[in-house]
Design a protein around this motif. Structure first.
Motif, short mmCIF file in Angstrom:
data_model
loop_
_atom_site.label_atom_id
_atom_site.label_comp_id
_atom_site.label_asym_id
_atom_site.label_seq_id
_atom_site.Cartn_x
_atom_site.Cartn_y
_atom_site.Cartn_z
N LEU A 183 12.17 19.99 4.49
CA LEU A 183 11.26 18.90 4.16
C LEU A 183 10.21 18.69 5.25
O LEU A 183 9.06 18.39 4.97
N THR A 184 10.61 18.84 6.49
CA THR A 184 9.68 18.55 7.58
C THR A 184 8.81 19.74 7.97
O THR A 184 7.70 19.55 8.46
N LYS A 185 9.28 20.94 7.75
CA LYS A 185 8.50 22.12 8.14
C LYS A 185 7.62 22.64 7.01
O LYS A 185 6.55 23.15 7.25
N PHE A 186 8.09 22.52 5.80
CA PHE A 186 7.36 23.07 4.67
C PHE A 186 6.34 22.10 4.12
O PHE A 186 5.27 22.48 3.69
N ALA A 187 6.67 20.82 4.13
CA ALA A 187 5.80 19.81 3.53
C ALA A 187 5.49 18.73 4.56
O ALA A 187 6.21 18.56 5.53
N VAL A 188 4.42 18.02 4.31
CA VAL A 188 4.05 16.92 5.20
C VAL A 188 4.90 15.71 4.81
O VAL A 188 4.56 14.97 3.89
N THR A 189 6.02 15.57 5.49
CA THR A 189 6.95 14.49 5.19
C THR A 189 6.72 13.35 6.17
O THR A 189 6.72 13.56 7.38
N ASP A 190 6.54 12.15 5.63
CA ASP A 190 6.34 10.98 6.47
C ASP A 190 7.70 10.47 6.94
O ASP A 190 8.42 9.82 6.18
N LEU A 191 8.04 10.75 8.18
CA LEU A 191 9.34 10.37 8.73
C LEU A 191 9.36 8.92 9.20
O LEU A 191 10.38 8.44 9.67
N THR A 192 8.24 8.22 9.06
CA THR A 192 8.19 6.83 9.50
C THR A 192 8.47 5.84 8.37
O THR A 192 8.59 4.64 8.62
N LEU A 193 8.58 6.33 7.14
CA LEU A 193 8.82 5.44 6.01
C LEU A 193 10.21 4.81 6.11
O LEU A 193 11.20 5.49 6.38
N LEU A 194 10.27 3.50 5.90
CA LEU A 194 11.53 2.78 5.93
C LEU A 194 12.00 2.55 4.50
O LEU A 194 11.21 2.41 3.58
N ALA A 195 13.31 2.48 4.34
CA ALA A 195 13.88 2.13 3.04
C ALA A 195 13.68 0.64 2.79
O ALA A 195 13.24 -0.11 3.67
N ALA A 196 14.02 0.18 1.60
CA ALA A 196 13.84 -1.23 1.24
C ALA A 196 14.62 -2.15 2.18
O ALA A 196 14.21 -3.28 2.42
N ASP A 197 15.73 -1.67 2.72
CA ASP A 197 16.53 -2.48 3.64
C ASP A 197 16.11 -2.27 5.10
O ASP A 197 16.83 -2.62 6.02
N ASN A 198 14.91 -1.69 5.28
CA ASN A 198 14.34 -1.38 6.61
C ASN A 198 15.11 -0.31 7.38
O ASN A 198 14.95 -0.18 8.59
N ALA A 199 15.93 0.46 6.69
CA ALA A 199 16.65 1.56 7.33
C ALA A 199 15.69 2.71 7.61
O ALA A 199 14.87 3.06 6.76
N ASP A 200 15.77 3.25 8.81
CA ASP A 200 14.97 4.42 9.14
C ASP A 200 15.82 5.67 9.00
O ASP A 200 16.94 5.62 8.51
N LEU A 201 15.31 6.79 9.40
CA LEU A 201 16.04 8.05 9.25
C LEU A 201 17.21 8.19 10.21
O LEU A 201 18.06 9.04 10.02
N LEU A 202 17.23 7.41 11.26
CA LEU A 202 18.33 7.51 12.20
C LEU A 202 19.41 6.54 11.82
O LEU A 202 20.52 6.61 12.09
#
Length: 83
Positions: free
Chosen positions: A64-83
């Motif tokens: 997802l991160t190497k092949f496509a421009v994936t926005d890793l800063t988007l938060l879920a509805a509950d403000n959960a991030d990727l970490l």
């Protein structure tokens, strides 16, 4: 209803029951054919990257991160991030 796209479902697959190589091939094809799908949010506000992280799918997240421009800063509805 979850609002998940096919990409959400693919990255969340249990790798014990799915051939990882085939999954990544299908994911690559979808990313090529559907630009922007990697940043679509489901009803919980999660992107496929959120689900890949939760599933521990390093390979899918890397794709997802190497092949496509994936926005890793988007938060879920509950403000959960990727970490």
């Amino acid at each position: 209803r979850s609002g998940n796209t096919v990409v959400h479902e693919l990255v969340a697959c249990d790798s014990a029951h799915v051939d990882a190589f085939q999954l990544l091939c299908v994911l690559t094809g979808l990313l090529r054919q559907c630009p922007g799908v990697q940043n679509v949010r489901n009803l919980a506000g999660e992107t496929p990257a959120h689900l890949a992280c939760r599933a521990g799918s390093y390979e899918a997240l890397t794709l997802l991160t190497k092949f496509a421009v994936t926005d890793l800063t988007l938060l879920a509805a509950d403000n959960a991030d990727l970490l």
